[in-house]
Each structure stands twice: as structure tokens, then as C-alpha cells.
Design an enzyme around this catalytic site. Sequence first.
Site, short mmCIF file in Angstrom:
data_model
loop_
_atom_site.label_atom_id
_atom_site.label_comp_id
_atom_site.label_asym_id
_atom_site.label_seq_id
_atom_site.Cartn_x
_atom_site.Cartn_y
_atom_site.Cartn_z
N ASP A 76 0.83 -1.20 0.00
CA ASP A 76 0.00 0.00 0.00
C ASP A 76 0.87 1.26 0.00
O ASP A 76 1.85 1.34 0.75
CB ASP A 76 -0.87 -0.03 1.27
CG ASP A 76 -1.95 1.03 1.27
OD1 ASP A 76 -2.79 1.02 0.36
OD2 ASP A 76 -1.95 1.87 2.20
N GLU A 115 14.18 -15.43 1.30
CA GLU A 115 14.36 -16.48 2.31
C GLU A 115 13.33 -17.60 2.12
O GLU A 115 13.47 -18.69 2.64
CB GLU A 115 14.18 -15.90 3.72
CG GLU A 115 15.23 -14.90 4.12
CD GLU A 115 14.78 -14.06 5.33
OE1 GLU A 115 13.81 -14.45 6.02
OE2 GLU A 115 15.41 -13.01 5.56
C1 GLC Z 1 -4.18 3.11 -0.68
C2 GLC Z 1 -5.42 2.25 -0.59
C3 GLC Z 1 -6.55 3.11 -0.20
C4 GLC Z 1 -6.26 3.72 1.16
C5 GLC Z 1 -4.92 4.45 1.15
C6 GLC Z 1 -4.44 4.73 2.54
O1 GLC Z 1 -4.27 4.06 -1.67
O2 GLC Z 1 -5.62 1.58 -1.80
O3 GLC Z 1 -7.76 2.42 -0.16
O4 GLC Z 1 -7.26 4.62 1.52
O5 GLC Z 1 -3.92 3.68 0.55
O6 GLC Z 1 -4.00 3.55 3.13
#
Ligand code: GLC
Length: 554
Positions: free
Chosen positions: A221, A269
Site C-alpha cells: 500500500d 528467504e
Molecule cells: C491506498 C489504498 C486506499 C487507502 C490508502 C491509505 O491508496 O488503496 O484504499 O485509503 O492507501 O491507506
Amino acid sequence: MNSQSAALSSATPRLESIRSPRQWWKDAVIYQIYPRSFADSNGDGIGDLAGITVHLDYLAGLSIDAIWLSPFYVSPQADAGYDVADYRQVDPLFGTLEDFDVMLAAAHARDLRVIVDVVPNHTSTAHDWFAAALAAGAGSPARARYIFRDGAGESGENPPNNWQSLFGGPAWTRAADGEWYLHLFDSSQPDLNWRHPDVLEEFDSILRFWLDRGVDGFRVDVAHGLIKHDDLPDHDFDAPFEGTGNFGPMWDQDDVHAIYQRWNGVLAEYGGERIMVAEAWVSPPERLSRYVRADEMQQAFNFEFMTVGWDATGLRRSIDAARAITGEVGATTTWVMSNHDVVRHVSRLGLPDPTSWPKGISASDAQPDYRLGLARARAMTLLVLALPGSAYVFEGEELGLPDHTTLRDEDRMDPGFFRSGGRDVGRDGCRIPLPWSGSEPGFGFGPTDKTWLPQPVEFGELAVDRQDGVAGSTLELYRAALALRRGRALGAGDLTWHVSTPTVLHFSNSGVRVVVNFGHSPLPLPHGLELILSSGPGAVVAGGLQPNHAVWLV
Ligand code: GLC
């Protein structure tokens, strides 16, 4: 270099490529599950892990290679789970660790790999580290794991810089004792300090925790956000920027790559089959390819392609650029049309301007033409699934689901709606619980009529059981296209363009000819070829490919 930068780089020697000969991800189809909206097993209106297990045969029947699960970890759910309080535990909303293990084993038994989300840019304010940071006070070691600063102004009453939260408003919130903490997203999502050794070590351990359980990889993310410019300088938000991504001293800093080189070593790993895919909104595409160099991640979402829309010239340019740029670093590209953060492509492609990129669609906006959008979406599916590389499918796109474009404000949940004071309607429209059965309450989402967001009535007709086995349905189109893609190894093939004009894209891959009509009049098809798949029952009339349709020929 300060001592924390030294900690980062000394711990991250560049590694030789660990890529295995097989490299399954290079041509894989990966299906995104947004767990809270996929299937509910216990009737609380929120999808869960057991709900996924129930539908694994459905997923395996799509001829996909892997599933990716958005977060299901312990979280106050301020941002639908992207605000993690405990990275090693399943939130009771979604079940238990045992439910996860059962789901994972059942997926593996069906030859489906499982990728989970990791959310490293920020924790939740409910995370133990943040609670400790607040309790320990200004200047404490506990605060050094986050990005706390004194405020500007005479008594520190102003935020330390002018950065804005992606969800609207300032990117800083003031703690009770006067210090400010940075949050590029919601105020309940404080950014971690990735210059701090504790943070690096903790995430190595989190990755190992899930790898030990048997996951096949991670979707990372906000992969482009972990490292901020050391000086946290103000940013000129009005500066011209030719691109689709984020830009500024908070994004895509060069040092971020040391983190992924380190993680590449952690995954190594476990043998060469585990992968990472970057969620990195960066431009130009050359910057994105840095995330998929041989000693970093295996994939990055190609969002530039997703944003092009119904535009033959733009698509041709984007396809060629993505292939060339990822090819230079030995990676393949990913083709993505929808996910949980954007308006579903059926809805986008049905807008008066099918290249527009709205952040959400509300009842007061121009409404998409569903039939037109669906026709184009199905044509795009035949285009995308015939391209070499890896493809992502967002849950429900195989049903032709549109966004819910008339949600009432009182039903909205996305923090983006609230933090922008309603200016951005937010992402709820693409996150509506899936319809499994057209005649049951909640369209079969779960055993009750509860759904955490209301479903539009049109979902009934689009439910899985209304399309299953029905010739010409969107579900059967996806099943056929995905099976042919696998059978003919299109993902591992190569691409030759035959025609590329503003109204036609025509290419071949592994003996399959793909023709898409972007124009307004029927298009004569090449003679002597057999039609193996068309984007809809009315695609070819008297030898002419109709507008907004596509075919595969051999
Ligand atoms: C990314 C995710 C989104 C979230 C953001 C903060 O863009 O896909 O859904 O709100 O990160 O974590």
C-alpha cells in the site's frame, strides 16, 4: 547522511536477483478481493474470510492464478482497514487467524495463490506504537517512530508545513501537548518514520509472519510514500504536473527503494515464488519501473493505463510505453482497469466523456450510460486479457457491475467524503457488496439482508446466479476469455500491431487477432479468420464489427 539514514542503507545491501526461472507472476491473472464486500458468512452485513472460502470454487472456475485480499487486520476501520492497529491479527469483523489458514489452504488446494495487503506507510492511531508515542510525550524515543514536529508560528499553532492530506485538509494534526504529527491520509493514519530502525525491523517481522503462514506475496500500500524528503519542505500544490500520479517531497523519494531491496531479501528467504506488487502512483512511467527492478518488487500497478479510458490513440501509446519501460528492467507490466479506490470502468466508460477520471459519481452528477459503458468495458476486457503481461480483475467486474452512483450522503463511509467536506464523494460507489443471487435479500451477499453499503436495485439482474451459464452474459464472457487466455498462453506471448488509428486497435498475440472498434460505424473484419470470442452477442453484423465491440479471431 544522518544516523537514521545510515541505519536504512547499511541494513539494505543490494541483492542479486532472486527471480526463479518460473516467474509465475509475469503473466498471471490476479483477482482482487475487497473482503468486506465479497461475501458475508455470518450475517452482520460485512464480508469475511469464511465468505471467501465458500466461493473459492467460483474463483477457481474463472481461470485466475491468484487472489489479492485487501486488509482484514485488526483496525478501527476508519479507512476500511487501511488503518491497521495490529498487523498480525485478523479483525473479528473478518474472522480469525484460523479462518485465514483455512481459506489459504483451500485456495492453495485449488492452485490459487494468495497475496495479502501490507500497509507500511502509516499505522492506525489505535496501534500500540502510536498510543505509546502520545503517552511518552514530545521528543521521546517512542515519538521517533512517527513523524512528529513542532508547529510553525509564534507558539507552534500552525502545521509544520503546508502539506495536504490526500483525503482533504492539512496533513498534520496537533497532539494535546502541542506537537504535530504527519498523516498523508486520515488523521487516524499517522505516517511512520521509515528512517527509524524499529520500523524497518518490525515490518521485516510482519512480512515473515505472513510468509510463515504461507502467503504468496504482498500488495504494498502507498509504496511510493514511505520516505519523505528529510527537510519536509513546503510543496507548491499549484505547480504544473504532467502526469497522473502524486508529486512532491512526500512521494517517490529515491531512498524508498532501499526498503524494497531489503524486502526482496526477506522474500528470498522463502524461495523465489513470493511476490510484491507496488501501489505507486508515480509519473512518468520510467519512475514506476524503478519499483520493479530485479532486486526490488516483482510487479507494480500500471495506473497510467487505467486512467486513459476509451481512447484508442491513448491506449496504444500507453501499452507501448508500459511494455517498453518494464521490459528494460526485465519485468512485465500489469493491466488494471478497476480497483477499490476508483470509479468502476463500466461507469467511467459510460460517461459523456469516456476518458474522464472522476473521483466518484453522485446523484447530482451526470449519470453514466450503463449499456454503453458495459459494451465498452466488455470490449476493453477482450483488449486487456489478450495483452502480454499480468492482468488484475477487481471483484464484480466479471459481472459488469457499475458503481453505485446515487448513494445517499448519509450512507457514505469513505473518510475522503468527510475530510473534503463532501467535495469528493469518495470511493464507496465501487465498494458495494457483491450480488450472488438475484432473488435473495441482500442479493445473496450473506444470510441476512444486511449489507454495509446499500446495493442499487440493478444489482439483482447482475447477480452471479442470473449470469451463470447464460450465453452472452458478462460472467460467461470473462470465463471464456480467461480460459482462452490461459489455454493460448496470451500473457506470456508477444504483441504485433496491425492497425492503430483513433477508431481501431488491431493486433495479434500468439496467433490470436484482436480487433476493437472505437469508432462510430461498423468495421469490416479481416477475411478468412475464425471468430473465437466476441465482446457481445451483437458484436458482428453482416461481417462488420459494430462500434464499442471487440473480437478475437484465429
Ligand atoms: C491506498 C489504498 C486506499 C487507502 C490508502 C491509505 O491508496 O488503496 O484504499 O485509503 O492507501 O491507506
